[in-house]
Design a protein around this motif. Structure first.
Motif, PDB file in Angstrom:
ATOM      1  N   ALA A  58      44.220  52.619  30.821  1.00 25.85           N
ATOM      2  CA  ALA A  58      43.406  53.050  29.689  1.00 25.85           C
ATOM      3  C   ALA A  58      42.348  52.000  29.363  1.00 25.85           C
ATOM      4  O   ALA A  58      41.198  52.340  29.035  1.00 25.85           O
ATOM      5  CB  ALA A  58      44.284  53.323  28.481  1.00 25.85           C
ATOM      6  N   PHE A  59      42.720  50.716  29.452  1.00 27.76           N
ATOM      7  CA  PHE A  59      41.727  49.652  29.255  1.00 27.76           C
ATOM      8  C   PHE A  59      40.616  49.760  30.286  1.00 27.76           C
ATOM      9  O   PHE A  59      39.428  49.603  29.965  1.00 27.76           O
ATOM     10  CB  PHE A  59      42.376  48.269  29.330  1.00 27.76           C
ATOM     11  N   LEU A  60      40.985  50.010  31.540  1.00 27.26           N
ATOM     12  CA  LEU A  60      39.978  50.161  32.591  1.00 27.26           C
ATOM     13  C   LEU A  60      38.960  51.234  32.188  1.00 27.26           C
ATOM     14  O   LEU A  60      37.743  51.033  32.315  1.00 27.26           O
ATOM     15  CB  LEU A  60      40.654  50.542  33.909  1.00 27.26           C
ATOM     16  N   GLY A  61      39.450  52.355  31.688  1.00 27.40           N
ATOM     17  CA  GLY A  61      38.548  53.419  31.270  1.00 27.40           C
ATOM     18  C   GLY A  61      37.630  52.980  30.145  1.00 27.40           C
ATOM     19  O   GLY A  61      36.415  53.260  30.169  1.00 27.40           O
ATOM     20  N   LEU A  76      31.721  47.277  40.770  1.00 27.73           N
ATOM     21  CA  LEU A  76      32.417  46.589  41.864  1.00 27.73           C
ATOM     22  C   LEU A  76      33.861  46.416  41.425  1.00 27.73           C
ATOM     23  O   LEU A  76      34.163  45.599  40.551  1.00 27.73           O
ATOM     24  CB  LEU A  76      31.755  45.238  42.137  1.00 27.73           C
ATOM     25  N   ASP A  77      34.751  47.201  42.001  1.00 29.06           N
ATOM     26  CA  ASP A  77      36.158  47.222  41.597  1.00 29.06           C
ATOM     27  C   ASP A  77      36.950  46.369  42.584  1.00 29.06           C
ATOM     28  O   ASP A  77      37.259  46.802  43.698  1.00 29.06           O
ATOM     29  CB  ASP A  77      36.663  48.665  41.573  1.00 29.06           C
ATOM     30  N   LEU A  78      37.277  45.141  42.172  1.00 29.26           N
ATOM     31  CA  LEU A  78      37.975  44.183  43.024  1.00 29.26           C
ATOM     32  C   LEU A  78      39.479  44.293  42.791  1.00 29.26           C
ATOM     33  O   LEU A  78      39.945  44.226  41.657  1.00 29.26           O
ATOM     34  CB  LEU A  78      37.494  42.768  42.712  1.00 29.26           C
ATOM     35  N   GLY A  79      40.237  44.445  43.872  1.00 27.68           N
ATOM     36  CA  GLY A  79      41.658  44.706  43.721  1.00 27.68           C
ATOM     37  C   GLY A  79      41.881  46.111  43.219  1.00 27.68           C
ATOM     38  O   GLY A  79      42.724  46.358  42.353  1.00 27.68           O
ATOM     39  N   ALA A  80      41.136  47.055  43.772  1.00 20.32           N
ATOM     40  CA  ALA A  80      41.075  48.410  43.224  1.00 20.32           C
ATOM     41  C   ALA A  80      42.357  49.204  43.400  1.00 20.32           C
ATOM     42  O   ALA A  80      42.612  50.143  42.643  1.00 20.32           O
ATOM     43  CB  ALA A  80      39.909  49.164  43.880  1.00 20.32           C
ATOM     44  N   GLY A  81      43.159  48.864  44.399  1.00 20.12           N
ATOM     45  CA  GLY A  81      44.332  49.680  44.659  1.00 20.12           C
ATOM     46  C   GLY A  81      43.921  51.051  45.187  1.00 20.12           C
ATOM     47  O   GLY A  81      42.934  51.194  45.906  1.00 20.12           O
ATOM     48  N   ILE A  82      44.673  52.073  44.791  1.00 23.12           N
ATOM     49  CA  ILE A  82      44.418  53.442  45.241  1.00 23.12           C
ATOM     50  C   ILE A  82      43.697  54.189  44.125  1.00 23.12           C
ATOM     51  O   ILE A  82      44.236  54.308  43.019  1.00 23.12           O
ATOM     52  CB  ILE A  82      45.739  54.155  45.599  1.00 23.12           C
ATOM     53  N   VAL A 158      40.826  44.130  37.410  1.00 21.30           N
ATOM     54  CA  VAL A 158      41.879  44.685  36.568  1.00 21.30           C
ATOM     55  C   VAL A 158      43.209  44.584  37.310  1.00 21.30           C
ATOM     56  O   VAL A 158      43.376  45.154  38.396  1.00 21.30           O
ATOM     57  CB  VAL A 158      41.546  46.143  36.186  1.00 21.30           C
ATOM     58  N   ALA A 159      44.141  43.825  36.722  1.00 19.68           N
ATOM     59  CA  ALA A 159      45.479  43.640  37.292  1.00 19.68           C
ATOM     60  C   ALA A 159      45.412  43.106  38.721  1.00 19.68           C
ATOM     61  O   ALA A 159      46.146  43.560  39.603  1.00 19.68           O
ATOM     62  CB  ALA A 159      46.279  44.951  37.240  1.00 19.68           C
ATOM     63  N   VAL A 160      44.549  42.109  38.952  1.00 20.21           N
ATOM     64  CA  VAL A 160      44.456  41.535  40.295  1.00 20.21           C
ATOM     65  C   VAL A 160      44.560  40.015  40.290  1.00 20.21           C
ATOM     66  O   VAL A 160      45.175  39.432  41.195  1.00 20.21           O
ATOM     67  CB  VAL A 160      43.151  41.991  40.998  1.00 20.21           C
ATOM     68  N   LEU A 161      43.996  39.334  39.279  1.00 20.14           N
ATOM     69  CA  LEU A 161      43.988  37.867  39.308  1.00 20.14           C
ATOM     70  C   LEU A 161      45.391  37.276  39.261  1.00 20.14           C
ATOM     71  O   LEU A 161      45.611  36.164  39.757  1.00 20.14           O
ATOM     72  CB  LEU A 161      43.140  37.321  38.155  1.00 20.14           C
ATOM     73  N   HIS A 162      46.336  38.002  38.677  1.00 21.10           N
ATOM     74  CA  HIS A 162      47.706  37.447  38.621  1.00 21.10           C
ATOM     75  C   HIS A 162      48.398  37.470  39.994  1.00 21.10           C
ATOM     76  O   HIS A 162      49.509  36.978  40.122  1.00 21.10           O
ATOM     77  CB  HIS A 162      48.562  38.158  37.567  1.00 21.10           C
ATOM     78  N   TYR A 258      53.191  44.272  25.563  1.00 16.52           N
ATOM     79  CA  TYR A 258      52.595  44.863  26.761  1.00 16.52           C
ATOM     80  C   TYR A 258      52.374  43.826  27.859  1.00 16.52           C
ATOM     81  O   TYR A 258      51.987  44.188  28.980  1.00 16.52           O
ATOM     82  CB  TYR A 258      51.284  45.558  26.408  1.00 16.52           C
ATOM     83  N   ALA A 259      52.578  42.539  27.538  1.00 14.21           N
ATOM     84  CA  ALA A 259      52.569  41.463  28.533  1.00 14.21           C
ATOM     85  C   ALA A 259      51.290  41.451  29.368  1.00 14.21           C
ATOM     86  O   ALA A 259      51.306  41.079  30.547  1.00 14.21           O
ATOM     87  CB  ALA A 259      53.793  41.577  29.453  1.00 14.21           C
ATOM     88  N   THR A 260      50.187  41.851  28.763  1.00 10.30           N
ATOM     89  CA  THR A 260      48.916  41.920  29.470  1.00 10.30           C
ATOM     90  C   THR A 260      47.793  41.379  28.592  1.00 10.30           C
ATOM     91  O   THR A 260      47.649  41.792  27.452  1.00 10.30           O
ATOM     92  CB  THR A 260      48.568  43.385  29.859  1.00 10.30           C
ATOM     93  N   LEU A 261      47.025  40.455  29.156  1.00 13.98           N
ATOM     94  CA  LEU A 261      45.806  39.993  28.514  1.00 13.98           C
ATOM     95  C   LEU A 261      44.622  40.803  29.038  1.00 13.98           C
ATOM     96  O   LEU A 261      44.632  41.222  30.193  1.00 13.98           O
ATOM     97  CB  LEU A 261      45.570  38.511  28.793  1.00 13.98           C
ATOM     98  N   ALA A 262      43.623  41.004  28.176  1.00 17.35           N
ATOM     99  CA  ALA A 262      42.459  41.776  28.583  1.00 17.35           C
ATOM    100  C   ALA A 262      41.216  41.203  27.917  1.00 17.35           C
ATOM    101  O   ALA A 262      41.276  40.678  26.812  1.00 17.35           O
ATOM    102  CB  ALA A 262      42.631  43.246  28.203  1.00 17.35           C
ATOM    103  N   GLY A 263      40.105  41.330  28.604  1.00 23.09           N
ATOM    104  CA  GLY A 263      38.830  40.888  28.034  1.00 23.09           C
ATOM    105  C   GLY A 263      37.666  41.435  28.815  1.00 23.09           C
ATOM    106  O   GLY A 263      37.792  41.801  29.998  1.00 23.09           O
ATOM    107  N   VAL A 264      36.537  41.531  28.137  1.00 21.35           N
ATOM    108  CA  VAL A 264      35.285  41.944  28.769  1.00 21.35           C
ATOM    109  C   VAL A 264      34.263  40.845  28.483  1.00 21.35           C
ATOM    110  O   VAL A 264      34.235  40.286  27.380  1.00 21.35           O
ATOM    111  CB  VAL A 264      34.805  43.305  28.237  1.00 21.35           C
TER     112      VAL A 264
END
Length: 268
Positions: A58-61, A76-82, A158-162, A258-264
């Motif tokens: 939802a954050f990605l959206g 540019l979606d890095l670590g995009a997954g599927i 998104v969810a890749v640097l970790h 939610y154990a997740t940090l987020a930022g823009v």
């Protein structure tokens, strides 16, 4: 009933894939029994994992719509997954029908699935690459065919640097992305963090290590240090549900759970 569709060459359904596990957490169908076994074990350790994955998506959206609202038409979606549940190109094209997306992932299985899903969409490219190899990646002709780096771009991590340990290679790559994109570009990041659930998440981290995928928890100062040079958009680095929640969304009672940090961030 007809025969099941053949798998793209190179996909091993018996080897758990973090990209397919994430797809499973999101309720997707691009996963196999081996993925579900490990994913179910992860849910036993941290029952909220599917909720956390959906909140991350939802954050990605929200981040993509934020960038699109600033007039950005390339991503540019890095670590995009599927790219299954609410993929970047669909979110962006709801705002700008001509939006273009380069999906990048180091995992062969994610890339093969992505290429099978996207087919010959001329406004997308799928590359197999490690985001730490930023110079080779940004010079790749397939990427340059859809992205013009002289114009602002939204870079998604998104969810890749970790999944990447600290070190000069990561530091240099992150600095290079900042320097390579045009002023007015946007960076959106989410990252796993321990916080109040550190003990529980240490067992979760160990599970990922056993699948061959290291998981590195970082706190807010640690993530901020990685992103030096970028200008944070208010409210800065926060827990995922706290970053610009959609209007009318009920407040989350315990965002840290939610154990997740987020930022823009902005490239000024």
């Amino acid at each position: 009933m007809g025969e099941p569709a053949p798998l793209p060459a190179g996909i091993d359904p018996n080897r758990p894939s973090p990209a397919r596990m994430y797809d499973y957490f999101l309720g997707g169908t691009h996963n196999f029994a081996a993925d579900r076994v490990v994913a179910d074990r992860a849910v036993e350790l941290v029952p909220e994992v599917p909720l956390i994955a959906r909140a991350n998506r939802a954050f990605l959206g929200r981040a993509v719509r934020f960038a699109a609202g600033r007039g950005i038409r390339q991503f540019l979606d890095l670590g995009a997954g599927i790219p299954t549940a609410d993929p970047v190109h669909e979110i962006a094209r709801a705002v700008h029908p001509d939006a273009r997306v380069a999906y990048v992932d180091p995992e062969p299985t994610a890339v093969l699935h992505a290429r099978a899903i996207l087919g010959d969409d001329p406004g997308t490219a799928v590359l197999q690459a490690d985001l730490q190899h930023s110079r080779e990646l940004l010079d790749d002709p397939a990427l340059r065919a859809v992205l013009d780096l002289t114009e602002p771009v939204c870079v998604l991590m998104v969810a890749v640097l970790h999944f990447l340990p600290d070190g000069p290679e990561l530091t240099e790559a992150l600095r290079h992305y900042h320097d390579a994109v045009a002023p007015g570009s946007v960076l959106a990041v989410t990252h796993a963090t321990g916080g109040s659930r550190r003990e529980q998440l240490e067992r979760f981290t160990d599970l990922y290590h056993r699948t061959g995928t290291p998981l590195v928890m970082r706190d807010q100062p640690g993530l901020a240090a990685l992103l030096e040079g970028w200008t944070p958009v208010a409210p800065g680095i926060v827990h995922g549900p706290e970053w610009h929640p959609d209007p009318g969304t009920a407040p989350v009672p315990d965002p840290a759970s939610y154990a997740t940090l987020a930022g823009v961030f902005l490239r000024t």
